[in-house]
Write a protein that holds these residues in place. Structure first.
Motif, PDB file in Angstrom:
ATOM      1  N   UNK A   6      -6.369   1.260   9.972  1.00 34.89           N
ATOM      2  CA  UNK A   6      -5.949   2.572   9.825  1.00 34.89           C
ATOM      3  C   UNK A   6      -4.516   3.283   9.654  1.00 34.89           C
ATOM      4  N   UNK A   7      -3.730   2.555   9.911  1.00 31.06           N
ATOM      5  CA  UNK A   7      -2.054   3.224   9.564  1.00 31.06           C
ATOM      6  C   UNK A   7      -1.715   2.875   9.134  1.00 31.06           C
ATOM      7  N   UNK A   8      -2.144   1.703   7.996  1.00 31.21           N
ATOM      8  CA  UNK A   8      -2.021   1.479   6.679  1.00 31.21           C
ATOM      9  C   UNK A   8      -2.572   2.652   5.429  1.00 31.21           C
ATOM     10  N   UNK A   9      -3.681   2.453   5.683  1.00 32.62           N
ATOM     11  CA  UNK A   9      -5.031   3.364   4.952  1.00 32.62           C
ATOM     12  C   UNK A   9      -4.475   4.662   4.575  1.00 32.62           C
ATOM     13  N   UNK A  10      -3.909   5.408   5.567  1.00 39.53           N
ATOM     14  CA  UNK A  10      -2.897   6.748   6.421  1.00 39.53           C
ATOM     15  C   UNK A  10      -2.062   7.298   5.141  1.00 39.53           C
ATOM     16  N   UNK A  11      -1.159   5.907   5.498  1.00 33.52           N
ATOM     17  CA  UNK A  11      -0.292   5.647   4.709  1.00 33.52           C
ATOM     18  C   UNK A  11      -0.674   5.840   2.756  1.00 33.52           C
ATOM     19  N   UNK A  12      -1.684   5.673   2.587  1.00 29.52           N
ATOM     20  CA  UNK A  12      -1.558   5.489   1.274  1.00 29.52           C
ATOM     21  C   UNK A  12      -1.800   3.885   0.730  1.00 29.52           C
ATOM     22  N   UNK A  13      -1.678   2.562   1.540  1.00 30.58           N
ATOM     23  CA  UNK A  13      -1.919   1.635   1.002  1.00 30.58           C
ATOM     24  C   UNK A  13      -2.801   1.049  -0.192  1.00 30.58           C
ATOM     25  N   UNK A  14      -2.759   0.392  -1.339  1.00 28.75           N
ATOM     26  CA  UNK A  14      -3.310   0.434  -1.932  1.00 28.75           C
ATOM     27  C   UNK A  14      -4.702  -0.376  -1.612  1.00 28.75           C
ATOM     28  N   UNK A  15      -5.579  -0.567  -1.663  1.00 29.00           N
ATOM     29  CA  UNK A  15      -6.798  -1.565  -0.722  1.00 29.00           C
ATOM     30  C   UNK A  15      -7.517  -2.074  -1.653  1.00 29.00           C
TER      31      UNK A  15
END
Length: 158
Positions: free
Chosen positions: A80-89
């Protein structure tokens, strides 16, 4: 992977406090402290690293980013933290797997569904209005057991 003492959180803090760069690979596998925090499910330490400028899309020698590491251990909080920071999924490791693929294969269904839903949302946001009906999120609404209303809006008597 760098062999650390039993307390991963203390070891990572020590690495950073002694001057290790937040993006510097700390072991022969080119895993940075952010990889180790995500792979250890240490959301508080991961957040701190992200706030200090950690590269959340940096890949190690296996092609894995912190998102892959969090998916492999089933850390929904780190994901969730990484996605919220716009990690490339959509980043793929050297085996061609995304973080979602790894979550499915390791049996972390909640994490896999979360990543699938995020991917779907991102697809909808980036697509044209005419193609929005092609993406159906994996998550489904829960229904309560023993509902007191029927489908026609009238109350049932139990």
């Amino acid at each position: 992977m760098l062999l650390l003492d039993c307390n991963l959180e203390v070891d990572l803090k020590h690495l950073l406090e002694t001057g290790a760069s937040v993006n510097a690979p700390s072991d022969p596998c080119k895993q940075s402290p952010v990889h180790l925090a995500a792979g250890g499910g240490l959301a508080c330490l991961l957040l701190w690293q992200l706030q200090t400028g950690a590269d959340l899309n940096q890949q190690d020698i296996f092609g894995e980013a912190p998102l892959h590491k969090a998916a492999k251990v089933g850390s929904l909080e780190c994901l969730s933290l990484l996605v919220a920071r716009d990690a490339q999924i959509d980043l793929r490791n050297k085996d061609g797997q995304t973080a979602e693929d790894l979550a499915w294969s390791y049996g972390f269904l909640e994490c896999a569904k979360f990543l699938s839903t995020i991917k779907c949302i991102q697809t909808i946001k980036s697509s044209e209005p005419s193609s929005r009906g092609h993406c159906v999120p994996v998550l489904r609404q829960k229904r309560s057991f023993g509902s007191t209303e029927s489908t026609n809006g009238k109350r049932k008597c139990w």
